[in-house]
Structures are given as C-alpha cells and as structure tokens.
Scaffold this motif. Structure first.
Motif, PDB file in Angstrom:
ATOM      1  N   TYR A  20       0.835  -1.195   0.000  1.00 44.30           N
ATOM      2  CA  TYR A  20       0.000   0.000   0.000  1.00 44.30           C
ATOM      3  C   TYR A  20       0.874   1.250   0.000  1.00 44.30           C
ATOM      4  CZ  TYR A  20      -3.710   3.284   1.246  1.00 44.30           C
ATOM      5  OH  TYR A  20      -4.593   4.332   1.255  1.00 44.30           O
ATOM      6  N   ALA A  21       1.985   1.214   0.710  1.00 42.86           N
ATOM      7  CA  ALA A  21       2.895   2.361   0.747  1.00 42.86           C
ATOM      8  C   ALA A  21       3.465   2.642  -0.645  1.00 42.86           C
ATOM      9  CB  ALA A  21       4.016   2.126   1.746  1.00 42.86           C
ATOM     10  N   ALA A  22       3.823   1.589  -1.371  1.00 49.03           N
ATOM     11  CA  ALA A  22       4.335   1.769  -2.730  1.00 49.03           C
ATOM     12  C   ALA A  22       3.241   2.334  -3.644  1.00 49.03           C
ATOM     13  CB  ALA A  22       4.862   0.452  -3.281  1.00 49.03           C
ATOM     14  N   TYR A  23       2.020   1.857  -3.462  1.00 46.58           N
ATOM     15  CA  TYR A  23       0.888   2.371  -4.242  1.00 46.58           C
ATOM     16  C   TYR A  23       0.694   3.862  -3.972  1.00 46.58           C
ATOM     17  CZ  TYR A  23      -4.013   3.624  -4.922  1.00 46.58           C
ATOM     18  OH  TYR A  23      -5.170   4.284  -5.244  1.00 46.58           O
ATOM     19  N   ARG A  24       0.727   4.256  -2.700  1.00 46.95           N
ATOM     20  CA  ARG A  24       0.551   5.673  -2.357  1.00 46.95           C
ATOM     21  C   ARG A  24       1.659   6.522  -2.945  1.00 46.95           C
ATOM     22  NH1 ARG A  24      -3.372   7.334   1.540  1.00 46.95           N
ATOM     23  NH2 ARG A  24      -2.576   9.317   0.833  1.00 46.95           N
ATOM     24  N   ALA A  25       2.891   6.025  -2.898  1.00 53.69           N
ATOM     25  CA  ALA A  25       4.016   6.761  -3.481  1.00 53.69           C
ATOM     26  C   ALA A  25       3.837   6.901  -4.990  1.00 53.69           C
ATOM     27  CB  ALA A  25       5.328   6.066  -3.151  1.00 53.69           C
ATOM     28  N   HIS A  26       3.394   5.818  -5.641  1.00 53.51           N
ATOM     29  CA  HIS A  26       3.151   5.861  -7.089  1.00 53.51           C
ATOM     30  C   HIS A  26       2.064   6.878  -7.423  1.00 53.51           C
ATOM     31  CE1 HIS A  26       2.392   4.477 -11.206  1.00 53.51           C
ATOM     32  NE2 HIS A  26       1.109   4.561 -10.884  1.00 53.51           N
ATOM     33  N   MET A  27       0.980   6.853  -6.673  1.00 48.73           N
ATOM     34  CA  MET A  27      -0.119   7.783  -6.927  1.00 48.73           C
ATOM     35  C   MET A  27       0.336   9.234  -6.744  1.00 48.73           C
ATOM     36  SD  MET A  27      -2.803   6.204  -7.994  1.00 48.73           S
ATOM     37  CE  MET A  27      -4.146   7.362  -7.746  1.00 48.73           C
ATOM     38  N   ALA A  28       1.103   9.496  -5.703  1.00 50.21           N
ATOM     39  CA  ALA A  28       1.577  10.855  -5.455  1.00 50.21           C
ATOM     40  C   ALA A  28       2.496  11.333  -6.576  1.00 50.21           C
ATOM     41  CB  ALA A  28       2.299  10.914  -4.113  1.00 50.21           C
ATOM     42  N   GLU A  29       3.316  10.443  -7.090  1.00 47.15           N
ATOM     43  CA  GLU A  29       4.275  10.826  -8.128  1.00 47.15           C
ATOM     44  C   GLU A  29       3.645  10.909  -9.519  1.00 47.15           C
ATOM     45  OE1 GLU A  29       8.408   9.222 -10.149  1.00 47.15           O
ATOM     46  OE2 GLU A  29       7.855   8.503  -8.155  1.00 47.15           O
ATOM     47  N   HIS A  30       2.828   9.937  -9.873  1.00 52.56           N
ATOM     48  CA  HIS A  30       2.318   9.844 -11.241  1.00 52.56           C
ATOM     49  C   HIS A  30       0.893  10.355 -11.433  1.00 52.56           C
ATOM     50  CE1 HIS A  30       5.812   7.607 -12.629  1.00 52.56           C
ATOM     51  NE2 HIS A  30       5.739   6.912 -11.504  1.00 52.56           N
ATOM     52  N   PRO A  32      -0.992  12.876  -9.185  1.00 54.96           N
ATOM     53  CA  PRO A  32      -1.233  13.739  -8.015  1.00 54.96           C
ATOM     54  C   PRO A  32      -2.640  14.320  -7.954  1.00 54.96           C
ATOM     55  CG  PRO A  32       0.156  14.849  -9.628  1.00 54.96           C
ATOM     56  CD  PRO A  32      -0.007  13.432 -10.092  1.00 54.96           C
ATOM     57  N   ASP A  33      -3.332  14.389  -9.087  1.00 55.81           N
ATOM     58  CA  ASP A  33      -4.680  14.957  -9.097  1.00 55.81           C
ATOM     59  C   ASP A  33      -5.768  13.932  -8.756  1.00 55.81           C
ATOM     60  OD1 ASP A  33      -3.927  13.702 -11.481  1.00 55.81           O
ATOM     61  OD2 ASP A  33      -5.496  14.721 -12.619  1.00 55.81           O
ATOM     62  N   ALA A  34      -5.420  12.647  -8.719  1.00 59.84           N
ATOM     63  CA  ALA A  34      -6.395  11.591  -8.427  1.00 59.84           C
ATOM     64  C   ALA A  34      -6.347  11.224  -6.947  1.00 59.84           C
ATOM     65  CB  ALA A  34      -6.098  10.358  -9.270  1.00 59.84           C
ATOM     66  N   ALA A  35      -7.517  10.965  -6.390  1.00 61.16           N
ATOM     67  CA  ALA A  35      -7.586  10.547  -4.982  1.00 61.16           C
ATOM     68  C   ALA A  35      -7.218   9.063  -4.886  1.00 61.16           C
ATOM     69  CB  ALA A  35      -8.988  10.764  -4.438  1.00 61.16           C
ATOM     70  N   PRO A  36      -6.267   8.708  -4.028  1.00 58.78           N
ATOM     71  CA  PRO A  36      -5.895   7.297  -3.896  1.00 58.78           C
ATOM     72  C   PRO A  36      -6.973   6.514  -3.146  1.00 58.78           C
ATOM     73  CG  PRO A  36      -4.666   8.607  -2.326  1.00 58.78           C
ATOM     74  CD  PRO A  36      -5.443   9.563  -3.178  1.00 58.78           C
ATOM     75  N   MET A  37      -7.021   5.202  -3.413  1.00 60.86           N
ATOM     76  CA  MET A  37      -7.943   4.330  -2.687  1.00 60.86           C
ATOM     77  C   MET A  37      -7.501   4.239  -1.234  1.00 60.86           C
ATOM     78  SD  MET A  37      -8.388   1.084  -5.257  1.00 60.86           S
ATOM     79  CE  MET A  37      -6.750   1.068  -5.982  1.00 60.86           C
ATOM     80  N   ASP A  38      -8.459   3.980  -0.338  1.00 60.14           N
ATOM     81  CA  ASP A  38      -8.065   3.704   1.040  1.00 60.14           C
ATOM     82  C   ASP A  38      -7.484   2.288   1.088  1.00 60.14           C
ATOM     83  OD1 ASP A  38     -10.163   1.826   1.222  1.00 60.14           O
ATOM     84  OD2 ASP A  38     -11.480   3.223   2.245  1.00 60.14           O
TER      85      ASP A  38
END
Length: 60
Positions: A20-30, A32-38
C-alpha cells in the motif's frame, strides 16, 4: 524502517501481496490529481485483479 518491518515487507512481496505504501508513493508521483484508494479498497482491488478480474489491473 525497522528490521522487522523490512522483513515483513520482503515476505509480503515474495508471496505477491502488494504494498500500500508503494501504491501511495506511485499515486503521489504519477497521479497527483487523483484521490488514492483507502487501504481496504486497495486490498480488495488487488485481490480482484489477481484472482478474479480480467486484465492486469495496472494503470501505467
């Protein structure tokens, strides 16, 4: 990261449990405008992609 956390993360990677941490890092980097899943939604999505879905479930 503690030694235990590193070992646990390595074990999860070896058996195919996504990070999940890697997913959050990916979402933040690639994406940033999309809300990540919980975390619960992320786990369900990865399980569906691995065991019951069509396609690979990858965004990039």
């Amino acid at each position: 990261m503690s030694l235990f956390a590193l070992i646990a993360e390595t074990a999860r990677s070896m058996v195919g449990v996504p990070s999940y941490a890697a997913y959050r890092a990916h979402m933040a980097e690639h994406h940033p405008d999309a809300a990540p899943m919980d975390q619960v939604a992320f786990f369900r999505d990865r399980q569906q992609a691995r065991y019951g879905g069509k396609g690979g479930g990858r965004c990039c």
